[in-house]
Design an enzyme around this catalytic site. Sequence first.
Site, PDB file in Angstrom:
ATOM      1  N   GLY A  99       0.809  -1.230   0.000  1.00  0.00           N
ATOM      2  CA  GLY A  99       0.000   0.000   0.000  1.00  0.00           C
ATOM      3  C   GLY A  99       0.828   1.259   0.000  1.00  0.00           C
ATOM      4  O   GLY A  99       2.055   1.225   0.086  1.00  0.00           O
ATOM      5  N   LYS A 121       4.276  12.449  -2.218  1.00  0.00           N
ATOM      6  CA  LYS A 121       5.135  11.364  -1.748  1.00  0.00           C
ATOM      7  C   LYS A 121       6.002  11.914  -0.620  1.00  0.00           C
ATOM      8  O   LYS A 121       6.723  12.900  -0.808  1.00  0.00           O
ATOM      9  CB  LYS A 121       6.017  10.855  -2.896  1.00  0.00           C
ATOM     10  CG  LYS A 121       6.839   9.625  -2.530  1.00  0.00           C
ATOM     11  CD  LYS A 121       7.413   8.964  -3.768  1.00  0.00           C
ATOM     12  CE  LYS A 121       8.324   7.797  -3.411  1.00  0.00           C
ATOM     13  NZ  LYS A 121       8.907   7.170  -4.599  1.00  0.00           N
ATOM     14  N   ASP A 133       8.264   5.441   8.344  1.00  0.00           N
ATOM     15  CA  ASP A 133       7.751   6.720   8.835  1.00  0.00           C
ATOM     16  C   ASP A 133       6.897   7.509   7.856  1.00  0.00           C
ATOM     17  O   ASP A 133       6.403   8.582   8.177  1.00  0.00           O
ATOM     18  CB  ASP A 133       8.935   7.591   9.297  1.00  0.00           C
ATOM     19  CG  ASP A 133       9.966   7.774   8.186  1.00  0.00           C
ATOM     20  OD1 ASP A 133       9.660   7.433   7.029  1.00  0.00           O
ATOM     21  OD2 ASP A 133      11.076   8.244   8.487  1.00  0.00           O
ATOM     22  N   GLY A 134       6.779   7.010   6.628  1.00  0.00           N
ATOM     23  CA  GLY A 134       5.953   7.727   5.650  1.00  0.00           C
ATOM     24  C   GLY A 134       6.611   8.964   5.065  1.00  0.00           C
ATOM     25  O   GLY A 134       5.967   9.732   4.351  1.00  0.00           O
ATOM     26  N   ARG A 191       3.541  13.991  -7.169  1.00  0.00           N
ATOM     27  CA  ARG A 191       3.610  13.262  -8.428  1.00  0.00           C
ATOM     28  C   ARG A 191       2.241  13.315  -9.100  1.00  0.00           C
ATOM     29  O   ARG A 191       1.211  13.432  -8.421  1.00  0.00           O
ATOM     30  CB  ARG A 191       3.924  11.780  -8.219  1.00  0.00           C
ATOM     31  CG  ARG A 191       4.827  11.417  -7.137  1.00  0.00           C
ATOM     32  CD  ARG A 191       5.256   9.989  -7.334  1.00  0.00           C
ATOM     33  NE  ARG A 191       4.462   9.046  -6.546  1.00  0.00           N
ATOM     34  CZ  ARG A 191       4.844   7.795  -6.354  1.00  0.00           C
ATOM     35  NH1 ARG A 191       5.956   7.350  -6.913  1.00  0.00           N
ATOM     36  NH2 ARG A 191       4.121   6.979  -5.620  1.00  0.00           N
ATOM     37  N   ASP A 268       4.375  -4.270  -7.194  1.00  0.00           N
ATOM     38  CA  ASP A 268       3.762  -3.069  -6.625  1.00  0.00           C
ATOM     39  C   ASP A 268       4.320  -1.813  -7.294  1.00  0.00           C
ATOM     40  O   ASP A 268       3.792  -0.723  -7.093  1.00  0.00           O
ATOM     41  CB  ASP A 268       3.986  -3.003  -5.111  1.00  0.00           C
ATOM     42  CG  ASP A 268       5.440  -3.172  -4.721  1.00  0.00           C
ATOM     43  OD1 ASP A 268       6.019  -4.223  -5.075  1.00  0.00           O
ATOM     44  OD2 ASP A 268       6.010  -2.261  -4.087  1.00  0.00           O
ATOM     45  N   ASP A 278       7.518   4.940  -9.433  1.00  0.00           N
ATOM     46  CA  ASP A 278       8.344   4.720  -8.247  1.00  0.00           C
ATOM     47  C   ASP A 278       9.835   4.770  -8.556  1.00  0.00           C
ATOM     48  O   ASP A 278      10.510   3.748  -8.683  1.00  0.00           O
ATOM     49  CB  ASP A 278       7.986   3.393  -7.558  1.00  0.00           C
ATOM     50  CG  ASP A 278       6.780   3.579  -6.643  1.00  0.00           C
ATOM     51  OD1 ASP A 278       6.116   4.627  -6.755  1.00  0.00           O
ATOM     52  OD2 ASP A 278       6.503   2.698  -5.821  1.00  0.00           O
TER      53      ASP A 278
HETATM   54  P1  AMP Z   1       9.287   0.804  -2.673  1.00  0.00           P
HETATM   55  O1  AMP Z   1      10.398  -0.173  -2.562  1.00  0.00           O
HETATM   56  O2  AMP Z   1       9.717   2.248  -2.543  1.00  0.00           O
HETATM   57  O3  AMP Z   1       8.445   0.588  -3.875  1.00  0.00           O
HETATM   58  O4  AMP Z   1       8.352   0.579  -1.415  1.00  0.00           O
HETATM   59  C1  AMP Z   1       7.763  -0.641  -1.075  1.00  0.00           C
HETATM   60  C2  AMP Z   1       6.708  -0.419  -0.032  1.00  0.00           C
HETATM   61  O5  AMP Z   1       7.277   0.183   1.124  1.00  0.00           O
HETATM   62  C3  AMP Z   1       5.550   0.475  -0.460  1.00  0.00           C
HETATM   63  O6  AMP Z   1       4.385  -0.009   0.136  1.00  0.00           O
HETATM   64  C4  AMP Z   1       5.933   1.807   0.134  1.00  0.00           C
HETATM   65  O7  AMP Z   1       4.811   2.621   0.369  1.00  0.00           O
HETATM   66  C5  AMP Z   1       6.595   1.388   1.423  1.00  0.00           C
HETATM   67  N1  AMP Z   1       7.554   2.397   1.893  1.00  0.00           N
HETATM   68  C6  AMP Z   1       8.741   2.714   1.366  1.00  0.00           C
HETATM   69  N2  AMP Z   1       9.345   3.693   2.058  1.00  0.00           N
HETATM   70  C7  AMP Z   1       8.520   4.007   3.073  1.00  0.00           C
HETATM   71  C8  AMP Z   1       8.567   4.932   4.149  1.00  0.00           C
HETATM   72  N3  AMP Z   1       9.602   5.748   4.340  1.00  0.00           N
HETATM   73  N4  AMP Z   1       7.512   4.961   4.987  1.00  0.00           N
HETATM   74  C9  AMP Z   1       6.464   4.156   4.828  1.00  0.00           C
HETATM   75  N5  AMP Z   1       6.358   3.257   3.856  1.00  0.00           N
HETATM   76  C10 AMP Z   1       7.365   3.179   2.972  1.00  0.00           C
HETATM   77 MG    MG Z   2       6.821   1.300  -4.569  1.00  0.00          MG
END
Ligand code: AMP
Ligand code: MG
Length: 519
Positions: A99, A121, A133-134, A191, A268, A278
């Site tokens: 998600g 983002k 931490d989002g 984005r 994803d 991404d």
């Molecule tokens: P990614 O590898 O960037 O595609 O991320 C994989 C998953 O990890 C996705 O669900 C992202 O929303 C989540 N995610 C990545 N970085 C963070 C972050 N700093 N805080 C919360 N969720 C994250």
């Molecule tokens: Mg991603």
Amino acid sequence: MKLNIKDKFSKELPADPVLQNTRRQVRNACFSFVMPKQPTNPSLLHVSAEMAKAIGLTGSITSKDFLDVFSGTKVIEGTKPYAMCYGGHQFGSWAGQLGDGRAINLAEVEHEGKNWALQLKGAGETPYSRTADGLAVLRSSIREYLCSEAMYYLGVPTTRALSLVLSGDKVLRDVMYDGNPAYEKGAIVCRVAPSFIRFGNFEILAAQEDVKTLRALVDFTIKHHFPHLGKPSKEVYIAFFEEVAAKSLEMVLHWQRVGFVHGVMNTDNMSILGLTIDYGPYGWLEGYDHGWTPNTTDRAHRRYRYSTQPQVVLWNLLKLANALYPLIEEAEPLQAVLGTYQDELKVAYPIMMKSKLGLFEKDGKDQELIDTLEAVLQRSETDMTIFFRLLAKVKANDAQNGLDVVKEAFYDPREIEGDIRKSWEDWFSAYRKRLGKEGKSDTERATAMNLVNPKYVLRNYMAQLAIDAAEKGDYTLLDELFNLLKKPYDEQPNMQKWFAKRPEWARNKVGCSMLSCSS
Ligand code: AMP
Ligand code: MG
């Protein structure tokens, strides 16, 4: 500031009834409502004026209103921000619910017949943030901001970027996962894409055996993003999958053409619209090397290396096929689409490579010419972008040594000796002979090649230089690169310094050739 808000995703699809911003497993829903975090002291670093125009944004992009909305300080009137629920296969294994963990959708707008979803983002935690931490740091935000716009101008299907904002908050990151965390500047990118729906949005519903919501999401996607396919039916679902496959193939062929390595092609991170999405530990091929990946997390297996990208798309499509299966309940038509993908790849890849070589006519020996080139390009470190750009200067009827024309592309010219030199000479002689069979003059061919082979790409070290300056509060390079990359196929003689091989200091530098997931 005015926008023509037309929220569809959050109005037509089932919402998670829980409104608290707590981490949880979400069921029977496509998204959860969530508010962005209030940034402490936001400031605007950059705006894509073209993107602002494309979404029909009226009013000043330097206004407080603009900053308020695109820093997450203020919600656009009449809208309810949300995070999408999706799952995914990461590095070959099912990872369950993922998600939008650090993305918050503000709204969808319509302008000139186009739909645009606006997504922040790095605007704080959501129910999908899991252990993180989002937030996003300046470095990764600059990389996404610059690269997504650069890809757009290269003609590669991609999500885009509207704005880059500093949040004024500090974010703790362990850059190389080696136990050395440090505080960095937090940033937020807005984005923009017609939709951010990913393969994983369908996969999570199939995994939960929630066929009702799955059908609702597929019907929604067809209605708004593939309307020409008509009213949903089994046949339309198959046609939908066929189009997703075709669009994904088109996208990955563009990646191969320009030398883009995504780095984390998990399902994803696969857009249902065939958009590059991404921008994480991506990188650009400098030395032409089929085995190269910028992602240190993937160093052991190199699953997502340059040369495997088209095959990974196929693997990801298979996962999407599995997710769509409950609506179709017949494997054969889905398998046929995957077969078509493979067949089309076999045809389209050589056509793409031939276009890079300025070859547009049919000739029985072209495959050999491509194969021998790909082999010799990898025998010594040779810069992909410079090689193909200079190749346009070769003259069909001039027995001059082709090697002289491209010599700037070699990282160590001393390596072009003996056997390697002989291979190059043989190749150039075959190439020149082949050029004779084309109906184009040297000038016409060069013009055609220069529309396929960019002169400027966002080399890994270029992004890093812009980041280093920005960390110190100097954003001139960010702006220079942003503008340079709007015309990647133009000569731009005053920007010649960026038409250069990677400097030695950047060879093994963190951020240049070494990046990790989710920075
Ligand atoms: P990614 O590898 O960037 O595609 O991320 C994989 C998953 O990890 C996705 O669900 C992202 O929303 C989540 N995610 C990545 N970085 C963070 C972050 N700093 N805080 C919360 N969720 C994250
Ligand atoms: Mg991603």
